[in-house]
Design a protein around this motif. Structure first.
Motif, PDB file in Angstrom:
ATOM      1  N   ASP A  13     -12.438  44.629  10.670  1.00 45.97           N
ATOM      2  CA  ASP A  13     -13.505  45.566  10.134  1.00 45.97           C
ATOM      3  C   ASP A  13     -12.756  46.824   9.611  1.00 45.97           C
ATOM      4  O   ASP A  13     -13.124  47.894   9.693  1.00 45.97           O
ATOM      5  CB  ASP A  13     -14.257  46.002  11.221  1.00 45.97           C
ATOM      6  N   ALA A  14     -11.910  46.524   8.269  1.00 46.58           N
ATOM      7  CA  ALA A  14     -11.269  47.705   7.680  1.00 46.58           C
ATOM      8  C   ALA A  14     -12.308  48.398   6.963  1.00 46.58           C
ATOM      9  O   ALA A  14     -12.903  47.937   5.861  1.00 46.58           O
ATOM     10  CB  ALA A  14     -10.076  47.131   6.989  1.00 46.58           C
ATOM     11  N   GLY A  15     -12.459  49.743   7.122  1.00 45.60           N
ATOM     12  CA  GLY A  15     -13.503  50.667   6.575  1.00 45.60           C
ATOM     13  C   GLY A  15     -14.922  50.075   6.597  1.00 45.60           C
ATOM     14  O   GLY A  15     -15.473  50.554   5.690  1.00 45.60           O
ATOM     15  N   GLY A  16     -15.338  49.482   7.393  1.00 39.67           N
ATOM     16  CA  GLY A  16     -16.653  48.893   7.811  1.00 39.67           C
ATOM     17  C   GLY A  16     -17.351  48.015   6.786  1.00 39.67           C
ATOM     18  O   GLY A  16     -18.324  48.118   6.419  1.00 39.67           O
ATOM     19  N   ILE A  17     -16.205  47.334   6.358  1.00 40.34           N
ATOM     20  CA  ILE A  17     -16.982  46.259   5.276  1.00 40.34           C
ATOM     21  C   ILE A  17     -17.329  44.776   5.645  1.00 40.34           C
ATOM     22  O   ILE A  17     -17.422  43.969   4.927  1.00 40.34           O
ATOM     23  CB  ILE A  17     -15.821  46.059   4.148  1.00 40.34           C
ATOM     24  N   ARG A  18     -17.122  44.920   7.042  1.00 43.60           N
ATOM     25  CA  ARG A  18     -17.446  43.354   7.677  1.00 43.60           C
ATOM     26  C   ARG A  18     -18.522  42.800   7.252  1.00 43.60           C
ATOM     27  O   ARG A  18     -18.563  41.554   6.537  1.00 43.60           O
ATOM     28  CB  ARG A  18     -17.408  43.365   8.996  1.00 43.60           C
ATOM     29  N   THR A  19     -19.905  43.295   7.156  1.00 41.86           N
ATOM     30  CA  THR A  19     -21.007  42.581   6.984  1.00 41.86           C
ATOM     31  C   THR A  19     -20.949  42.183   5.360  1.00 41.86           C
ATOM     32  O   THR A  19     -21.458  41.313   5.029  1.00 41.86           O
ATOM     33  CB  THR A  19     -22.303  43.730   7.191  1.00 41.86           C
ATOM     34  N   GLY A  20     -20.715  43.201   4.605  1.00 41.58           N
ATOM     35  CA  GLY A  20     -20.567  42.944   3.009  1.00 41.58           C
ATOM     36  C   GLY A  20     -19.593  41.821   2.685  1.00 41.58           C
ATOM     37  O   GLY A  20     -20.189  41.119   1.981  1.00 41.58           O
ATOM     38  N   ALA A  21     -18.404  42.016   3.486  1.00 41.21           N
ATOM     39  CA  ALA A  21     -17.550  40.734   3.042  1.00 41.21           C
ATOM     40  C   ALA A  21     -18.004  39.446   3.361  1.00 41.21           C
ATOM     41  O   ALA A  21     -17.934  38.458   2.830  1.00 41.21           O
ATOM     42  CB  ALA A  21     -16.403  41.020   3.962  1.00 41.21           C
ATOM     43  N   VAL A  22     -18.547  39.456   4.636  1.00 40.06           N
ATOM     44  CA  VAL A  22     -19.217  38.173   5.308  1.00 40.06           C
ATOM     45  C   VAL A  22     -20.348  37.467   4.313  1.00 40.06           C
ATOM     46  O   VAL A  22     -20.205  36.398   4.051  1.00 40.06           O
ATOM     47  CB  VAL A  22     -19.374  38.153   6.576  1.00 40.06           C
ATOM     48  N   VAL A  23     -21.106  38.489   3.910  1.00 32.62           N
ATOM     49  CA  VAL A  23     -22.082  38.198   3.337  1.00 32.62           C
ATOM     50  C   VAL A  23     -21.759  37.607   1.844  1.00 32.62           C
ATOM     51  O   VAL A  23     -22.388  36.523   1.266  1.00 32.62           O
ATOM     52  CB  VAL A  23     -23.329  39.229   3.259  1.00 32.62           C
ATOM     53  N   TRP A  56     -20.469  19.511   2.253  1.00 37.76           N
ATOM     54  CA  TRP A  56     -20.941  20.005   3.657  1.00 37.76           C
ATOM     55  C   TRP A  56     -19.988  20.874   4.231  1.00 37.76           C
ATOM     56  O   TRP A  56     -20.517  21.778   4.991  1.00 37.76           O
ATOM     57  CB  TRP A  56     -20.853  18.517   4.513  1.00 37.76           C
ATOM     58  N   VAL A  57     -18.646  20.998   4.049  1.00 34.10           N
ATOM     59  CA  VAL A  57     -17.814  21.972   4.183  1.00 34.10           C
ATOM     60  C   VAL A  57     -18.371  23.341   3.978  1.00 34.10           C
ATOM     61  O   VAL A  57     -18.301  24.315   4.734  1.00 34.10           O
ATOM     62  CB  VAL A  57     -16.460  21.726   4.162  1.00 34.10           C
ATOM     63  N   GLU A  58     -18.702  23.582   2.508  1.00 29.99           N
ATOM     64  CA  GLU A  58     -19.072  24.568   2.084  1.00 29.99           C
ATOM     65  C   GLU A  58     -20.683  25.051   2.743  1.00 29.99           C
ATOM     66  O   GLU A  58     -20.640  26.531   3.096  1.00 29.99           O
ATOM     67  CB  GLU A  58     -19.306  24.675   0.505  1.00 29.99           C
ATOM     68  N   THR A  59     -21.635  24.106   2.951  1.00 28.71           N
ATOM     69  CA  THR A  59     -22.669  24.425   3.198  1.00 28.71           C
ATOM     70  C   THR A  59     -22.518  25.143   4.856  1.00 28.71           C
ATOM     71  O   THR A  59     -23.336  25.997   5.210  1.00 28.71           O
ATOM     72  CB  THR A  59     -23.390  23.165   3.489  1.00 28.71           C
ATOM     73  N   VAL A  60     -21.919  24.253   5.814  1.00 26.28           N
ATOM     74  CA  VAL A  60     -21.584  24.714   7.197  1.00 26.28           C
ATOM     75  C   VAL A  60     -20.931  25.971   7.160  1.00 26.28           C
ATOM     76  O   VAL A  60     -21.239  26.836   7.965  1.00 26.28           O
ATOM     77  CB  VAL A  60     -20.935  23.496   7.943  1.00 26.28           C
ATOM     78  N   THR A  61     -19.728  26.188   6.372  1.00 21.33           N
ATOM     79  CA  THR A  61     -19.176  27.482   6.521  1.00 21.33           C
ATOM     80  C   THR A  61     -20.161  28.661   5.964  1.00 21.33           C
ATOM     81  O   THR A  61     -20.063  29.477   6.649  1.00 21.33           O
ATOM     82  CB  THR A  61     -17.788  27.312   5.790  1.00 21.33           C
ATOM     83  N   ALA A  62     -20.735  28.499   5.071  1.00 25.45           N
ATOM     84  CA  ALA A  62     -21.599  29.511   4.771  1.00 25.45           C
ATOM     85  C   ALA A  62     -22.654  29.889   5.685  1.00 25.45           C
ATOM     86  O   ALA A  62     -23.109  30.948   5.954  1.00 25.45           O
ATOM     87  CB  ALA A  62     -22.519  29.015   3.253  1.00 25.45           C
ATOM     88  N   ALA A  63     -23.256  28.740   6.235  1.00 17.68           N
ATOM     89  CA  ALA A  63     -24.202  29.088   7.297  1.00 17.68           C
ATOM     90  C   ALA A  63     -23.730  29.790   8.519  1.00 17.68           C
ATOM     91  O   ALA A  63     -24.183  30.695   9.168  1.00 17.68           O
ATOM     92  CB  ALA A  63     -24.793  27.563   7.754  1.00 17.68           C
ATOM     93  N   LEU A  64     -22.437  29.446   8.780  1.00 16.54           N
ATOM     94  CA  LEU A  64     -21.696  30.121   9.922  1.00 16.54           C
ATOM     95  C   LEU A  64     -21.337  31.683   9.511  1.00 16.54           C
ATOM     96  O   LEU A  64     -21.429  32.576  10.456  1.00 16.54           O
ATOM     97  CB  LEU A  64     -20.325  29.658  10.404  1.00 16.54           C
ATOM     98  N   LEU A  65     -21.063  31.670   8.458  1.00 15.96           N
ATOM     99  CA  LEU A  65     -20.800  33.293   8.043  1.00 15.96           C
ATOM    100  C   LEU A  65     -21.901  34.171   7.937  1.00 15.96           C
ATOM    101  O   LEU A  65     -22.241  35.283   8.492  1.00 15.96           O
ATOM    102  CB  LEU A  65     -20.252  33.225   6.534  1.00 15.96           C
ATOM    103  N   PHE A  66     -23.252  33.554   7.366  1.00 19.68           N
ATOM    104  CA  PHE A  66     -24.362  34.235   7.442  1.00 19.68           C
ATOM    105  C   PHE A  66     -24.852  34.601   8.781  1.00 19.68           C
ATOM    106  O   PHE A  66     -25.340  35.673   9.185  1.00 19.68           O
ATOM    107  CB  PHE A  66     -25.534  33.395   6.597  1.00 19.68           C
ATOM    108  N   SER A  67     -24.795  33.526   9.619  1.00 16.00           N
ATOM    109  CA  SER A  67     -25.216  33.752  11.057  1.00 16.00           C
ATOM    110  C   SER A  67     -24.320  34.808  11.918  1.00 16.00           C
ATOM    111  O   SER A  67     -24.815  35.260  12.794  1.00 16.00           O
ATOM    112  CB  SER A  67     -25.274  32.442  12.102  1.00 16.00           C
ATOM    113  N   SER A  68     -23.025  34.863  11.366  1.00 14.77           N
ATOM    114  CA  SER A  68     -22.412  35.991  12.377  1.00 14.77           C
ATOM    115  C   SER A  68     -22.195  37.151  11.523  1.00 14.77           C
ATOM    116  O   SER A  68     -21.851  38.359  12.318  1.00 14.77           O
ATOM    117  CB  SER A  68     -20.686  35.273  12.013  1.00 14.77           C
ATOM    118  N   ALA A  69     -23.126  37.571  10.132  1.00 13.64           N
ATOM    119  CA  ALA A  69     -23.049  38.945   9.831  1.00 13.64           C
ATOM    120  C   ALA A  69     -23.880  39.715  10.678  1.00 13.64           C
ATOM    121  O   ALA A  69     -25.149  39.165  11.190  1.00 13.64           O
ATOM    122  CB  ALA A  69     -23.684  38.675   8.407  1.00 13.64           C
ATOM    123  N   THR A  70     -23.724  40.858  10.970  1.00 14.73           N
ATOM    124  CA  THR A  70     -24.390  41.941  11.624  1.00 14.73           C
ATOM    125  C   THR A  70     -25.268  42.491  10.695  1.00 14.73           C
ATOM    126  O   THR A  70     -24.993  43.226   9.997  1.00 14.73           O
ATOM    127  CB  THR A  70     -23.461  42.909  12.326  1.00 14.73           C
TER     128      THR A  70
END
Length: 71
Positions: A13-23, A56-70
């Motif tokens: 969470d360097a500089g509060g960029i977590r949500t933007g970077a993950v999305v 499928w790797v891209e789809t699952v990884t994207a879904a996991l990243l979107f679900s982990s975004a605050t």
């Protein structure tokens, strides 16, 4: 390599960029998966590996990243 750097910065969470970077990375992966679907409509049938495996790797990884975004 750049994706790993962005996700590493998001993890600490360097500089509060977590949500933007993950999305952003999730959106990029979702776009790549969508591109594979579009290419499937234009091209002939393809074998499972590497096209559909990567889809499928891209789809699952994207879904996991979107679900982990605050949001």
């Amino acid at each position: 390599m750049a994706v790993a750097a962005v996700l590493t910065a998001a993890a600490v969470d360097a500089g509060g960029i977590r949500t933007g970077a993950v999305v952003t990375v999730g959106g990029a992966l979702a776009g790549m998966a969508l591109g594979r679907l579009v290419s499937r409509l234009a091209d002939r049938a393809t074998p499972f590996y590497p096209i559909w495996f990567c889809f499928w790797v891209e789809t699952v990884t994207a879904a996991l990243l979107f679900s982990s975004a605050t949001w």
